[in-house]
Enzyme design. Sequence first.
Site, short mmCIF file in Angstrom:
data_model
loop_
_atom_site.label_atom_id
_atom_site.label_comp_id
_atom_site.label_asym_id
_atom_site.label_seq_id
_atom_site.Cartn_x
_atom_site.Cartn_y
_atom_site.Cartn_z
N SER A 1 0.85 -1.19 0.00
CA SER A 1 0.00 0.00 0.00
C SER A 1 0.89 1.24 0.00
CB SER A 1 -0.96 -0.03 1.20
OG SER A 1 -1.90 1.02 1.10
N THR A 2 0.75 2.13 0.99
CA THR A 2 1.50 3.39 1.00
C THR A 2 3.01 3.12 0.94
OG1 THR A 2 -0.24 4.29 2.41
CG2 THR A 2 1.80 5.57 2.21
N HIS B 1 -2.44 -1.06 -3.52
CA HIS B 1 -3.58 -0.16 -3.36
C HIS B 1 -3.36 1.08 -4.22
CE1 HIS B 1 -4.20 -2.01 0.90
NE2 HIS B 1 -4.71 -2.78 -0.05
N ASP C 1 -4.69 -4.73 5.91
CA ASP C 1 -5.03 -5.54 4.76
C ASP C 1 -3.87 -6.48 4.42
OD1 ASP C 1 -6.46 -6.51 2.57
OD2 ASP C 1 -5.69 -4.98 1.22
#
Length: 374
Positions: free
Chosen positions: A189-190, A215, A311
């Site tokens: 993600s990030t 993401h 997640d």
Amino acid sequence: MSETHRKIRVLIVDDSASVRMTLSEIIGSDPDLEVMATAADPYVAVERIRQEVPDVMFLDIELPRMDGITFLRKIMSQRPIPTVICSSVAEAGSDTLMQALEAGAVDVVAKPRVDTTQFLQESRMRICDAAKAAAHAKLRGAQKAPPPPINVEAKLTADAIIPPHSEARAASVRAKQPDTDPIICIGASTGGTEALREVLEKLPADSPAIIIVQHMPEKFTNAFARRLNGLCAIEVKEAEDGDVVQAGRALIAPGNQHMLLQRAGTRYTVQIVDGPHVSRHRPSVDVMFRSASQVAGRNAMGVILTGMGDDGARGLLEMRQSGSHTVAQDEESCIVFGMPKEAIQRGAAAKVMPLNRVAHEIGVYARSTYRPGA
């Protein structure tokens, strides 16, 4: 949020008054966030920053007087500020998107859509989560406090897409699984865009098959995949329903859709499906990992990289329980040590390692599972 907890201050830089207003309303609706100021161009933004340095900056790419990427490079060289790109330009231009990420942006979101209530709500969730993650991102080695817990009200798990196996069913599947070529499953993600680039660029052309959930908004994933395809020895593409999972290829889940691993005999493909957000995301790492645990098991390796939230933590544990080799990125090399931390705390990761060792670990795993004639 406690009374002593300071809100995350956000600076919005966009030349559209309507976008500034919509972003301000979205960000201001979250009790952990506040809009410090807005600016129509980088010169106005600089004046705002001189008065007060924001915790996070939302930045458009197409701006008057100075483009957003040039401004981002100047900011990062002088006074680094965690920056989220909020633009429609990057959707079509892979070079533009990658330039922004390489210049130091920690995340990218699509401009908020207000055409329907559902899209506005999804934009609200994604934008607020991106702001919180960026506020706790590490820039140039600086340490940040851990992010606040995410509100998990009505948060769906992978059960919404794939029913879980019972323990007896899982044991039966493990016992009956024939050996196949290895499958590498990566979730991020990030900070994951640059982390993935570092890992994939190191892999040889005959690397094991790879499936990825990063993401990222719809359309951005295609631009991201095209750019990586030009940098890597392996083929990288945005996944399409029915794509074959094969050695020398990495498939990236399309934004706004879930990706599942499927198997017929010793052959793997991906299934692209709609469905609700799982663990606050679509695509969801948990959905991909669970599908891998059920159809690949010991023939798969799961890797969870930098990102906020949890997640992938549950799915990685299921992969480990099904016999998969599992790896989590360590805290020191993460931009945001959220997803790997959750996985480690749940006992999902067999190994914890810095980012610069992940590609090597993939190679070690591939060699250890090589089966002539499989």
